[in-house]
Design a protein around this motif. Structure first.
Motif, PDB file in Angstrom:
ATOM      1  N   LEU A 194      41.089  47.579  30.581  1.00 49.80           N
ATOM      2  CA  LEU A 194      40.375  47.257  30.616  1.00 49.80           C
ATOM      3  C   LEU A 194      39.013  46.975  31.074  1.00 49.80           C
ATOM      4  CD1 LEU A 194      42.856  44.532  33.278  1.00 49.80           C
ATOM      5  CD2 LEU A 194      40.773  43.573  30.725  1.00 49.80           C
ATOM      6  N   ASP A 208      38.821  51.932  38.077  1.00 49.67           N
ATOM      7  CA  ASP A 208      38.557  50.381  38.841  1.00 49.67           C
ATOM      8  C   ASP A 208      37.523  51.043  39.931  1.00 49.67           C
ATOM      9  OD1 ASP A 208      40.930  51.925  40.139  1.00 49.67           O
ATOM     10  OD2 ASP A 208      41.805  49.565  40.464  1.00 49.67           O
ATOM     11  N   LEU A 231      52.993  33.775  30.016  1.00 46.97           N
ATOM     12  CA  LEU A 231      52.956  33.766  28.786  1.00 46.97           C
ATOM     13  C   LEU A 231      51.696  34.930  29.626  1.00 46.97           C
ATOM     14  CD1 LEU A 231      51.851  30.840  27.401  1.00 46.97           C
ATOM     15  CD2 LEU A 231      53.279  32.719  27.105  1.00 46.97           C
ATOM     16  N   ASN A 283      31.375  44.067  41.190  1.00 42.41           N
ATOM     17  CA  ASN A 283      31.374  43.804  42.539  1.00 42.41           C
ATOM     18  C   ASN A 283      30.827  43.502  43.382  1.00 42.41           C
ATOM     19  OD1 ASN A 283      33.015  42.259  40.647  1.00 42.41           O
ATOM     20  ND2 ASN A 283      34.852  43.290  41.500  1.00 42.41           N
ATOM     21  N   LEU A 307      45.124  40.512  24.340  1.00 46.13           N
ATOM     22  CA  LEU A 307      45.184  41.640  25.219  1.00 46.13           C
ATOM     23  C   LEU A 307      46.559  41.852  24.831  1.00 46.13           C
ATOM     24  CD1 LEU A 307      42.794  40.191  27.741  1.00 46.13           C
ATOM     25  CD2 LEU A 307      42.650  43.009  26.900  1.00 46.13           C
ATOM     26  N   LEU A 308      47.273  41.229  24.938  1.00 49.05           N
ATOM     27  CA  LEU A 308      48.987  41.827  24.507  1.00 49.05           C
ATOM     28  C   LEU A 308      48.668  42.393  23.379  1.00 49.05           C
ATOM     29  CD1 LEU A 308      51.174  39.480  25.649  1.00 49.05           C
ATOM     30  CD2 LEU A 308      51.204  41.656  26.551  1.00 49.05           C
ATOM     31  N   LEU A 325      47.564  49.127  30.445  1.00 49.94           N
ATOM     32  CA  LEU A 325      46.160  47.766  30.375  1.00 49.94           C
ATOM     33  C   LEU A 325      45.451  47.681  31.131  1.00 49.94           C
ATOM     34  CD1 LEU A 325      48.331  44.474  30.833  1.00 49.94           C
ATOM     35  CD2 LEU A 325      46.944  44.779  29.635  1.00 49.94           C
ATOM     36  N   LEU A 326      45.423  48.456  32.461  1.00 49.54           N
ATOM     37  CA  LEU A 326      44.038  48.203  33.504  1.00 49.54           C
ATOM     38  C   LEU A 326      43.239  48.873  32.628  1.00 49.54           C
ATOM     39  CD1 LEU A 326      46.068  49.768  37.028  1.00 49.54           C
ATOM     40  CD2 LEU A 326      43.830  47.927  36.246  1.00 49.54           C
ATOM     41  N   PHE A 356      36.246  37.950  29.778  1.00 48.28           N
ATOM     42  CA  PHE A 356      37.152  37.413  30.067  1.00 48.28           C
ATOM     43  C   PHE A 356      37.479  36.330  31.094  1.00 48.28           C
ATOM     44  CE2 PHE A 356      42.223  37.437  30.531  1.00 48.28           C
ATOM     45  CZ  PHE A 356      42.131  38.060  30.403  1.00 48.28           C
ATOM     46  N   LEU A 357      36.930  37.434  32.887  1.00 50.74           N
ATOM     47  CA  LEU A 357      36.738  36.500  33.841  1.00 50.74           C
ATOM     48  C   LEU A 357      36.063  35.001  33.999  1.00 50.74           C
ATOM     49  CD1 LEU A 357      37.519  40.158  36.001  1.00 50.74           C
ATOM     50  CD2 LEU A 357      39.184  38.246  35.559  1.00 50.74           C
ATOM     51  N   LEU A 385      50.166  41.844  35.143  1.00 52.53           N
ATOM     52  CA  LEU A 385      48.504  42.742  35.811  1.00 52.53           C
ATOM     53  C   LEU A 385      47.874  42.239  35.720  1.00 52.53           C
ATOM     54  CD1 LEU A 385      49.400  45.469  36.405  1.00 52.53           C
ATOM     55  CD2 LEU A 385      47.795  46.235  34.135  1.00 52.53           C
ATOM     56  N   LEU A 386      46.773  41.771  34.375  1.00 56.36           N
ATOM     57  CA  LEU A 386      46.199  40.289  34.467  1.00 56.36           C
ATOM     58  C   LEU A 386      45.635  39.985  35.620  1.00 56.36           C
ATOM     59  CD1 LEU A 386      45.621  39.981  30.441  1.00 56.36           C
ATOM     60  CD2 LEU A 386      44.797  42.160  32.108  1.00 56.36           C
ATOM     61  N   GLY A 427      44.749  35.945  26.829  1.00 54.29           N
ATOM     62  CA  GLY A 427      46.259  36.931  27.266  1.00 54.29           C
ATOM     63  C   GLY A 427      47.494  37.395  26.148  1.00 54.29           C
ATOM     64  N   LEU A 449      42.069  31.111  29.807  1.00 50.11           N
ATOM     65  CA  LEU A 449      42.741  32.787  29.578  1.00 50.11           C
ATOM     66  C   LEU A 449      43.751  32.762  28.916  1.00 50.11           C
ATOM     67  CD1 LEU A 449      42.802  34.810  30.898  1.00 50.11           C
ATOM     68  CD2 LEU A 449      44.263  34.102  32.862  1.00 50.11           C
ATOM     69  N   LEU A 450      43.929  31.722  28.611  1.00 50.84           N
ATOM     70  CA  LEU A 450      45.748  31.405  27.482  1.00 50.84           C
ATOM     71  C   LEU A 450      45.303  32.113  26.175  1.00 50.84           C
ATOM     72  CD1 LEU A 450      47.489  27.973  28.080  1.00 50.84           C
ATOM     73  CD2 LEU A 450      48.122  30.809  27.927  1.00 50.84           C
ATOM     74  N   PHE A 502      38.195  32.455  32.851  1.00 44.12           N
ATOM     75  CA  PHE A 502      38.913  32.349  33.661  1.00 44.12           C
ATOM     76  C   PHE A 502      38.326  31.668  34.643  1.00 44.12           C
ATOM     77  CE2 PHE A 502      41.691  33.338  37.452  1.00 44.12           C
ATOM     78  CZ  PHE A 502      42.881  33.236  37.052  1.00 44.12           C
ATOM     79  N   PRO A 552      50.137  38.312  31.256  1.00 44.28           N
ATOM     80  CA  PRO A 552      51.483  40.002  32.471  1.00 44.28           C
ATOM     81  C   PRO A 552      50.348  39.566  33.630  1.00 44.28           C
ATOM     82  CG  PRO A 552      49.841  40.793  29.554  1.00 44.28           C
ATOM     83  CD  PRO A 552      48.694  39.239  29.975  1.00 44.28           C
TER      84      PRO A 552
END
Lengths: 413, 301
Positions: free
Chosen positions: A22, A275, B128, A282, A49-50, A18-19, A32-33, B132-133, A46, A42-43, A36, B130
């Motif tokens: 991203l 990262d 819902l 950032n 991405l899953l 996942l990392l 995405f952020l 990690l996110l 999510g 974000l829903l 958020f 993850p």
């Protein structure tokens, strides 16, 4: 989505799918952020991405398993290539022009997978099969020097028949005989890059030129190091005036004391995987050890990020094509290697993915298609620059464990 | 008389015995698939892991079973700081989530009325996304140039020069608390929800103040939920490594980070196995003492 928009490929030390997803989808992630922050849409992101994550994993296993069934007649079957994400040229349809041309020219069908998220994960996944002598259904995998060296040590690789890869003569002279594979019998670089100093010039307020700048008290708490031993330890050796290629194992172990000091003094903020680039963007980091390809790619959006070739020297690494033991299509794998060592094809790839091409003649060929790229020192370094580049030395299994353990202890694990 | 009693059974004595035996066997037969599953996927790997922990060697020369107890000893010598930090973070995170979670669960169970379902859904929404996110998102929220840090600097909670939240132990703790809060709230909510309201009315009728009623009635009846919640928080928190990796720094590492590094980077499988087993045993022992200390048989619920 083109690779131009997706900056930085998960190269090493990244252990999480996942990392890594991203890290690879930089633009998407920022968007995405932002969403958020804007208020929890974000829903929507999510599950997508899953799904992307699951899809990636599934594709990998399906590819691995499928290979065994698609391979028909001995050695002439579908070539299965396992590579890192965003490491191939793509057109608007999501096809790779160079792969299409390869199939056209040679008649070899290709199953191209992007199943490598980190050297460690890949090794962990296939090590049991390879150790048992079972084929893993992959004809070409791309692994970084130190992991390629381990694969050779463990006798997990087929030898490359040089007669089938005449274009190997185009391999850059500096890369022709690393000590883990002096004749390039097992490995051939896919792309290369540099480990040097990446910094945010807005925060440092000056150009950086030396590895000592990492220890400048002005940057206390704003300095990043890289995970594993292959990047950080050699650069600290260079800082001490030692050549990483000829330094002893004891030197490698001893220099980790310096790393430990820089951490316990609070100079170093964190030890990062891919990262580190985020932390730089950032503004959490002012300076970090970093990889050239990442910085080239992010400069378009963040021009304040710079990459310095430290005057004490810096590291050059390769991600190497290699043929895992028991590969069903070894001859086709060699044809693939030969194809990508043709300067024209290498140039097309380099112009798209912005890493350092190990192929002599690629620069001239790129000058024809994208002249502005041919002048970039980070993509096509000059001879003078290359003279100051070092390759990490190879180790025995015990030595590698000792160095790895020493740097782990220095970094708190 | 005795003969009269013995007469009625139509089935022969052997028949009843067999039927009874069969009836006794049924629960075990029903348990069998679950037990087999646990044995194959839990006990066998655990034994393999334990055996691995006593081996020595490396990938090239292979591993040999040499009763290498040093692998276990190093947990308490070399990695004592990480071990203590794991326990400290785990306990602190649990206490904080309990302090935050209990009132939340209480409010949802007793005070939200018809909005109850909405609050429960809100509580579950983070699942819902993850883990990690969500932790990565914290990285953006707590960034050095983010508004949280700026605000804290303005009101003097953080020093103007070099003050930061990210890459500190506080960020790790905050990440753990955030991640495990729902695991604390849900079991407590379930326990509170089950409480018979007439018990509280009865307490009031017997002249107990609301606070006495809480401590004499509500709190004891919610204890099973509290115990489940604390265990669901403390155990995974002790083994967590993502929070440190993303929000911490090399001086705040926990056992999870050591295990991950040993398995993947150093490729020292025996040491990694030994550390995992030891951490697991330490947690099991701590849990046994904790449950006995709280002293409840109602945990079975």
């Amino acid at each position: 989505m083109t690779a131009r928009n997706i900056k930085g490929r998960g190269r090493r030390g990244q252990r999480d799918v996942l990392l890594n997803l991203l890290a690879s989808g930089r633009i998407d992630r920022r968007e995405f952020l932002r969403r958020f922050g804007a208020g929890g849409v974000l829903l929507l992101g999510g599950p997508a991405l899953l799904a992307a994550c699951g899809g990636d994993g599934a594709a990998t296993t399906a590819g691995g398993g499928g290979a065994a069934t698609t391979v028909g007649g001995g050695g002439g079957g579908v070539l299965v290539v396992d590579n890192w994400i965003e490491y191939i040229d793509l057109d608007d349809n999501g096809d790779s022009p160079t792969i299409l041309r390869f199939t056209e020219q040679t008649g070899i069908e290709v199953d191209y997978m992007e199943g490598i998220n980190s050297n460690e994960d890949w090794f962990g996944r296939y090590q049991p099969q390879l150790a048992a002598g079972d084929p893993i259904g992959i004809d070409i995998a791309v692994l970084t020097d130190y992991m390629a060296a381990r694969m050779i040590r463990l006798d997990f690789l087929e030898t490359i028949d040089h007669a089938n890869v005449p274009n190997m003569e185009n391999l850059a002279p500096a890369l022709q005989s690393p000590d883990f594979d002096p004749n390039r019998d097992y490995t051939l670089p896919w792309q290369s890059g540099f480990t040097g100093i990446a910094y945010d010039v807005d925060q440092t307020g000056r150009e950086l030129t030396s590895l000592q700048d990492l220890l400048d008290p002005a940057f206390a708490g704003k300095v990043g190091l890289l995970e594993g031993y292959a990047d950080t330890v050699p650069l600290f050796l260079l800082m001490e005036g030692k050549d990483p290629q000829s330094a002893s194992v004891d030197d490698y172990v001893a220099v980790t004391d310096r790393i430990a000091e820089s951490i316990s003094s609070g100079q170093v903020r964190q030890v990062y995987g891919n990262d580190y680039l985020d932390a730089l963007i950032n503004g959490d980091l002012a300076v970090s050890l970093g990889w050239s390809g990442d910085i080239v790619a992010s400069q378009e959006d963040t021009p304040n990020l710079h990459f310095a070739f430290p005057e004490e020297g810096f590291m050059i690494w390769n991600d190497n094509m290699l043929i895992p033991k028991g590969a069903a299509n070894k001859a086709n794998a060699e044809a693939w290697m030969n194809f990508y060592y043709d300067p024209v094809n290498a140039a097309e790839l380099a112009a798209y993915i912005w890493y350092v091409s190990p192929v002599v003649g690629a620069k001239e060929a790129v000058a024809d298609i994208a002249p502005e790229l041919a002048d970039s020192e980070l993509i096509f370094p000059t001879e003078a620059t290359l003279g100051n580049a070092h390759i990490v030395r190879s180790f025995t299994e015990e030595e590698e464990a000792a160095v790895s353990q020493a740097v782990s202890a220095a970094t708190g694990v | 008389m005795t003969a009269g009693v013995a007469a009625p059974p139509v089935v022969s004595p052997e028949g009843t015995e067999q039927a009874a035996k069969r009836r006794r066997r049924v629960p075990y037969l029903l348990l069998l698939p679950g037990l087999a599953y646990l044995f194959v996927l839990y006990v066998v790997p655990l034994i393999a892991l334990f055996r691995m922990g006593l081996q020595s060697g490396n990938l090239v020369s292979g591993y040999e079973f040499t009763w290498e107890w040093d692998n276990f000893v190093q947990v308490f010598t070399t990695y004592r700081p990480q071990l203590l930090r794991s326990l400290l973070y785990s306990v602190s995170a649990t206490v904080i989530t309990l302090l935050l979670g209990y009132p939340l669960a209480y409010a949802i169970a007793f005070r939200t009325g018809r909005w109850k379902n909405l609050f429960l859904v809100l509580l579950l929404v983070p699942f819902l996304i993850p883990f990690l996110l969500r932790t990565l998102a914290w990285r953006t929220i707590l960034a050095d140039q983010g508004w949280v840090v700026e605000a804290m600097k303005t009101i003097g909670l953080l020093p103007e020069q070099g003050g930061r939240l990210l890459a500190t132990g506080w960020a790790v703790l905050a990440g753990l608390v955030y991640s495990f809060l729902p695991f604390m709230v849900l079991p407590i909510y379930v326990a509170l929800e089950k409480i018979d309201r007439s018990l509280l009315e009865a307490a009031g009728d017997l002249y107990s103040t609301p606070s006495t009623a809480f401590w004499k009635v509500t709190w004891p009846l919610s204890l099973p939920g509290v115990i489940s919640g604390t265990l669901l928080t403390a155990i995974p928190a002790a083994g967590d490594y993502i929070s440190v990796q993303l929000l911490g720094n090399p001086q705040e590492t926990m056992m999870g980070n050591v295990i991950e590094n040993k398995f993947l980077s150093v490729i020292d499988y025996p040491a990694a196995a030994a550390i995992s087993i030891t951490l697991m045993l330490a947690i099991v022992i701590a849990v046994i003492f904790y449950v006995r200390w709280v002293g409840t048989e109602e945990l079975v619920t």
